[in-house]
Design a protein around this motif. Sequence first.
Motif, PDB file in Angstrom:
ATOM      1  N   VAL A  57       0.851  -1.177   0.000  1.00 41.61           N
ATOM      2  CA  VAL A  57       0.000   0.000   0.000  1.00 41.61           C
ATOM      3  C   VAL A  57       0.892   1.233   0.000  1.00 41.61           C
ATOM      4  O   VAL A  57       1.759   1.378   0.865  1.00 41.61           O
ATOM      5  CB  VAL A  57      -0.925   0.007   1.236  1.00 41.61           C
ATOM      6  N   ARG A  58       0.679   2.082  -0.985  1.00 37.03           N
ATOM      7  CA  ARG A  58       1.491   3.291  -1.080  1.00 37.03           C
ATOM      8  C   ARG A  58       1.020   4.311  -0.059  1.00 37.03           C
ATOM      9  O   ARG A  58      -0.177   4.457   0.175  1.00 37.03           O
ATOM     10  CB  ARG A  58       1.378   3.903  -2.474  1.00 37.03           C
ATOM     11  N   LYS A  59       1.957   4.993   0.532  1.00 33.23           N
ATOM     12  CA  LYS A  59       1.623   6.046   1.477  1.00 33.23           C
ATOM     13  C   LYS A  59       1.432   7.343   0.693  1.00 33.23           C
ATOM     14  O   LYS A  59       2.338   7.789  -0.001  1.00 33.23           O
ATOM     15  CB  LYS A  59       2.713   6.209   2.523  1.00 33.23           C
ATOM     16  N   ILE A  60       0.250   7.899   0.819  1.00 32.74           N
ATOM     17  CA  ILE A  60      -0.048   9.134   0.099  1.00 32.74           C
ATOM     18  C   ILE A  60      -0.257  10.231   1.133  1.00 32.74           C
ATOM     19  O   ILE A  60      -1.219  10.212   1.890  1.00 32.74           O
ATOM     20  CB  ILE A  60      -1.320   8.968  -0.750  1.00 32.74           C
ATOM     21  N   PHE A  61       0.667  11.156   1.170  1.00 32.15           N
ATOM     22  CA  PHE A  61       0.548  12.310   2.043  1.00 32.15           C
ATOM     23  C   PHE A  61       0.685  13.560   1.208  1.00 32.15           C
ATOM     24  O   PHE A  61       1.591  13.680   0.379  1.00 32.15           O
ATOM     25  CB  PHE A  61       1.652  12.324   3.119  1.00 32.15           C
ATOM     26  N   TYR A  62      -0.203  14.480   1.422  1.00 32.99           N
ATOM     27  CA  TYR A  62      -0.089  15.785   0.811  1.00 32.99           C
ATOM     28  C   TYR A  62       0.534  16.708   1.837  1.00 32.99           C
ATOM     29  O   TYR A  62       0.472  16.455   3.038  1.00 32.99           O
ATOM     30  CB  TYR A  62      -1.470  16.301   0.390  1.00 32.99           C
ATOM     31  N   ASP A  65      -1.739  17.843   4.543  1.00 36.74           N
ATOM     32  CA  ASP A  65      -2.136  16.829   5.521  1.00 36.74           C
ATOM     33  C   ASP A  65      -1.242  16.876   6.755  1.00 36.74           C
ATOM     34  O   ASP A  65      -1.709  16.734   7.885  1.00 36.74           O
ATOM     35  CB  ASP A  65      -2.096  15.432   4.906  1.00 36.74           C
TER      36      ASP A  65
END
Length: 189
Positions: A57-62, A65
Amino acid sequence: MAQSRLEKIGTIFTRVQGLLRGGAMKTEDKPIWYDVYAAFPPKLEPKFDRPAPEIPVRKIFYAEDVVRAKLHKENRPQETISLFDHRRSTQSQQFVHIYQGLKAQGALDEQRIYETALDLLAEQRQQARLEATPEESLPEQDAESKTQLLSDFKEAVVSQQTTSSPPSPAPKGKKEANVGINIDSLFKD
């Protein structure tokens, strides 16, 4: 009888297929997806016992965030949010907007930007409160209008009591016939 309804046996397609073959389900009652599934079956049949694929699972952080998480962790904005109101932005949205504006200027480090954005948000909220309340307080009512209001209230109470029949007082110490709880016994110590 149709096949088993247990989810571990077969798939939803085979169960619906069995219901159609057995006559338990009419053809006009079959689900919409049934014909699509029959025309285009999946490569791997979705069974209960099929192991899940091992895809990381890719970690998606903006960037916002991280800033929003820091705001909520340290300050806990106290506000009521209506999900139906799309015109007003929340405190965290306002904070992120201010933070991004300050970061675009590039004159300060991260901690100073955060503190400045907090101060600007507090100023914005204070200005919004001042605009929401009228600048002039309501003039005090004179004594004559207060007495008139009081007399109107008393008249309304009297008229309400005369129109409705007063309840007959129950003898003290006796239990009312229509109530199943003896109030006197509730508060004994």
